[in-house]
Design a protein around this motif. Structure first.
Motif, PDB file in Angstrom:
ATOM      1  N   PHE A 130       1.001  -1.017  -0.010  1.00  0.00           N
ATOM      2  CA  PHE A 130      -0.032   0.055  -0.058  1.00  0.00           C
ATOM      3  C   PHE A 130       0.904   1.232  -0.059  1.00  0.00           C
ATOM      4  CE2 PHE A 130      -2.234  -3.392   2.089  1.00  0.00           C
ATOM      5  CZ  PHE A 130      -3.664  -3.251   1.706  1.00  0.00           C
ATOM      6  N   GLY A 131       0.532   2.137  -0.711  1.00  0.00           N
ATOM      7  CA  GLY A 131       1.104   3.571  -0.642  1.00  0.00           C
ATOM      8  C   GLY A 131       0.145   4.477  -0.157  1.00  0.00           C
ATOM      9  N   CYS A 132       0.606   5.232   1.318  1.00  0.00           N
ATOM     10  CA  CYS A 132      -0.249   5.760   1.817  1.00  0.00           C
ATOM     11  C   CYS A 132       0.441   6.992   2.461  1.00  0.00           C
ATOM     12  CB  CYS A 132      -0.937   4.878   2.988  1.00  0.00           C
ATOM     13  SG  CYS A 132      -2.233   5.816   4.071  1.00  0.00           S
ATOM     14  N   ALA A 133      -0.340   8.157   2.601  1.00  0.00           N
ATOM     15  CA  ALA A 133       0.145   9.388   3.365  1.00  0.00           C
ATOM     16  C   ALA A 133       0.129   8.768   4.833  1.00  0.00           C
ATOM     17  CB  ALA A 133      -0.606  10.439   3.271  1.00  0.00           C
ATOM     18  N   PRO A 134       1.606   9.447   5.438  1.00  0.00           N
ATOM     19  CA  PRO A 134       1.556   9.065   6.701  1.00  0.00           C
ATOM     20  C   PRO A 134       0.719   9.440   7.864  1.00  0.00           C
ATOM     21  CG  PRO A 134       3.061  10.849   6.036  1.00  0.00           C
ATOM     22  CD  PRO A 134       2.493  10.383   5.141  1.00  0.00           C
ATOM     23  N   GLU A 135      -0.110  10.633   7.887  1.00  0.00           N
ATOM     24  CA  GLU A 135      -1.000  10.950   8.694  1.00  0.00           C
ATOM     25  C   GLU A 135      -2.296   9.936   8.592  1.00  0.00           C
ATOM     26  OE1 GLU A 135      -1.372  13.664   5.092  1.00  0.00           O
ATOM     27  OE2 GLU A 135       0.254  12.864   6.394  1.00  0.00           O
ATOM     28  N   VAL A 136      -2.694   9.519   7.516  1.00  0.00           N
ATOM     29  CA  VAL A 136      -3.847   8.822   7.315  1.00  0.00           C
ATOM     30  C   VAL A 136      -3.493   7.332   8.069  1.00  0.00           C
ATOM     31  CG1 VAL A 136      -5.417   7.402   5.820  1.00  0.00           C
ATOM     32  CG2 VAL A 136      -4.670   9.988   5.558  1.00  0.00           C
ATOM     33  N   TRP A 137      -2.255   6.909   7.691  1.00  0.00           N
ATOM     34  CA  TRP A 137      -1.907   5.582   8.120  1.00  0.00           C
ATOM     35  C   TRP A 137      -1.817   5.545   9.665  1.00  0.00           C
ATOM     36  CZ3 TRP A 137      -2.377   1.128   7.287  1.00  0.00           C
ATOM     37  CH2 TRP A 137      -1.588   0.021   7.942  1.00  0.00           C
ATOM     38  N   GLN A 138      -1.471   6.719  10.310  1.00  0.00           N
ATOM     39  CA  GLN A 138      -1.431   6.815  11.840  1.00  0.00           C
ATOM     40  C   GLN A 138      -2.856   6.806  12.164  1.00  0.00           C
ATOM     41  OE1 GLN A 138       1.421   6.693  13.850  1.00  0.00           O
ATOM     42  NE2 GLN A 138       2.623   6.638  11.981  1.00  0.00           N
ATOM     43  N   ASP A 139      -3.661   7.344  11.571  1.00  0.00           N
ATOM     44  CA  ASP A 139      -5.257   7.298  11.980  1.00  0.00           C
ATOM     45  C   ASP A 139      -5.634   5.836  11.882  1.00  0.00           C
ATOM     46  OD1 ASP A 139      -5.084   9.991  12.547  1.00  0.00           O
ATOM     47  OD2 ASP A 139      -6.093  10.202  10.503  1.00  0.00           O
ATOM     48  N   VAL A 140      -5.350   5.237  10.638  1.00  0.00           N
ATOM     49  CA  VAL A 140      -5.630   3.621  10.460  1.00  0.00           C
ATOM     50  C   VAL A 140      -5.014   2.790  11.787  1.00  0.00           C
ATOM     51  CG1 VAL A 140      -5.462   1.744   9.503  1.00  0.00           C
ATOM     52  CG2 VAL A 140      -5.990   3.926   8.102  1.00  0.00           C
ATOM     53  N   MET A 141      -3.782   3.298  12.146  1.00  0.00           N
ATOM     54  CA  MET A 141      -3.055   2.301  13.252  1.00  0.00           C
ATOM     55  C   MET A 141      -3.930   2.525  14.446  1.00  0.00           C
ATOM     56  SD  MET A 141       0.900   2.425  12.254  1.00  0.00           S
ATOM     57  CE  MET A 141       1.236   1.392  13.627  1.00  0.00           C
ATOM     58  N   SER A 142      -4.223   3.909  14.813  1.00  0.00           N
ATOM     59  CA  SER A 142      -4.778   4.047  16.274  1.00  0.00           C
ATOM     60  C   SER A 142      -6.245   3.605  16.179  1.00  0.00           C
ATOM     61  CB  SER A 142      -4.709   5.429  16.289  1.00  0.00           C
ATOM     62  OG  SER A 142      -5.461   6.300  15.640  1.00  0.00           O
ATOM     63  N   GLU A 143      -6.975   3.588  15.173  1.00  0.00           N
ATOM     64  CA  GLU A 143      -8.457   3.536  15.243  1.00  0.00           C
ATOM     65  C   GLU A 143      -8.778   1.979  14.816  1.00  0.00           C
ATOM     66  OE1 GLU A 143     -10.572   6.577  13.042  1.00  0.00           O
ATOM     67  OE2 GLU A 143      -9.155   8.260  13.781  1.00  0.00           O
TER      68      GLU A 143
END
Length: 385
Positions: free
Chosen positions: A279-292
């Protein structure tokens, strides 16, 4: 009448730089099959490890590549895809962005494979069945196609067995029927539309004895798993899925986002072998995914972040682009007509963003050509930018 415009197809002359053309893209959008990749050794090591592990062990492994806009996520995915595509034991599909749900990811994956490849897969499977139930021994899709076209093998002899065995393998009878119908001239377009989840009328499904519609995320996961099982049955080692712009799931409603992530999680759970997703993903969105969404992010576990270019990365990048357009009799080398000082300033202004670097270099080279300069100096960059 105004003559402010001067439109011409005459090309600029770059010979003063020892170049046959401007090697830098005017619109720095990644090519479908990139030829160059510079820097990011930490990322290439992680990506190589992920891909190699799946190829060598057959076990599924997944990776998220993060990076800010313009730092090379798409380029990295497409470059990796071009390398894996050269292998005969791998199936590779690229998804430009995840859309509104997993069914869109499935659609884009199959569509990227294309009608011809899916049809060849159908012929390969029929060739496998033909070897088992007749005295013929076709070894390729083209051989099988010729045997059918010449009447040496009758579809009526092999199709019932093919559908039954593929249904048993995939546990999805409608999928098996759609694959087999890819070889029938009258119904292959209907079969293709069903397999790509584009949707077909009830009458068209009935003609192929297909009873279900491929129209939601659950069915998409089921169809993808069936397709992967078919590939593995034919001797392929793994299926590779490159999902770009994964950050766009952040624009979905909470319900749709959770549904998409859950569907990908279910896909991973059902395919512990033979599947590799990058997956290619913007870091801020991936951080949200990891936390939620822990249940999803834990299935991946691996993340590698692309970094801004360093001085060394930039020199190598510019040199390799310039090499592509050096004339055979040109003595120029390295980074000329750029100077180290000018590239340092470009790096500073772009903050190491590769997309901005390429765009600026292209623009500066054209401006220098028009102004009859032979060197792109620090001062010239300052004046131009």
């Amino acid at each position: 009448m105004s003559e402010a415009f001067n439109i011409t197809d005459q090309q600029q002359d770059y010979s003063k730089f020892g170049l046959e053309a401007n090697p830098f893209p005017y619109s720095p959008v990644p090519a479908e099959n990139p030829e160059l990749y510079c820097g990011q050794e930490h990322a290439t090591n992680e990506i190589s490890s992920t891909v190699s592990t799946t190829l060598s062990t057959g076990k599924s492994k997944h990776l998220v590549i993060t990076g800010k806009y313009g730092n090379g996520k798409s380029h990295t995915l497409k470059y990796t895809r071009s390398l894996v595509q050269d292998r005969e034991d791998a199936i590779v599909g690229y998804v430009a962005q995840p859309g509104e749900g997993f069914i869109d990811i499935y659609h884009e994956f199959v569509y990227d494979l294309g009608f011809t490849q899916i049809q060849d897969i159908a012929y390969q499977y029929l060739a496998k069945i033909t070897c088992d139930v007749t005295d013929r021994n076709p070894m390729s899709a083209n051989t099988m196609r010729s045997l059918i076209n010449d009447g040496d093998v009758l579809l009526s002899e092999i199709v019932p067995t093919a559908i039954k065995r593929l249904s048993d393998t995939t546990r999805f009878a409608d999928f098996a029927r759609a694959i087999v119908h890819m070889v029938y001239e009258d119904t292959n377009l209907y079969a293709w539309q069903w397999l790509t989840a584009e949707g077909i009328r009830y009458e068209q499904r009935k003609e192929m004895e297909i009873h279900t519609a491929l129209d939601d995320d659950t069915m998409g996961v089921r169809a993808f798993t069936a397709l992967k099982s078919l590939f593995l049955e034919l001797g392929y080692t793994a299926v590779f899925v490159f999902v770009d712009e994964f950050e766009s799931i952040g624009r979905l409603s909470s319900k749709d986002e959770q549904s998409t992530l859950n569907s990908i999680r279910h896909l991973m759970d059902q395919n512990s072998h033979g599947l590799c997703m990058l997956f290619g993903c913007a870091p801020e969105v991936w951080q949200d995914v990891m936390s939620e969404y822990h249940a999803f992010s834990e299935r991946i576990g691996q993340e590698v972040a692309l970094r801004p270019l360093t001085n060394e990365d930039l020199y190598e990048l510019v040199e390799r682009y310039l090499e592509r357009e050096r004339g055979e009799l040109t003595n120029s080398s390295d980074i000329s007509p750029f100077t180290e000082e000018s590239l340092d300033l470009i790096l500073q202004r772009s903050q190491g963003n590769i997309r901005q670097v390429l765009s600026v270099c292209s623009r500066l080279l054209d401006t220098a050509s028009r102004e009859q300069r032979t060197t792109i100096t620090n001062e010239f960059v300052q004046d131009s930018l």
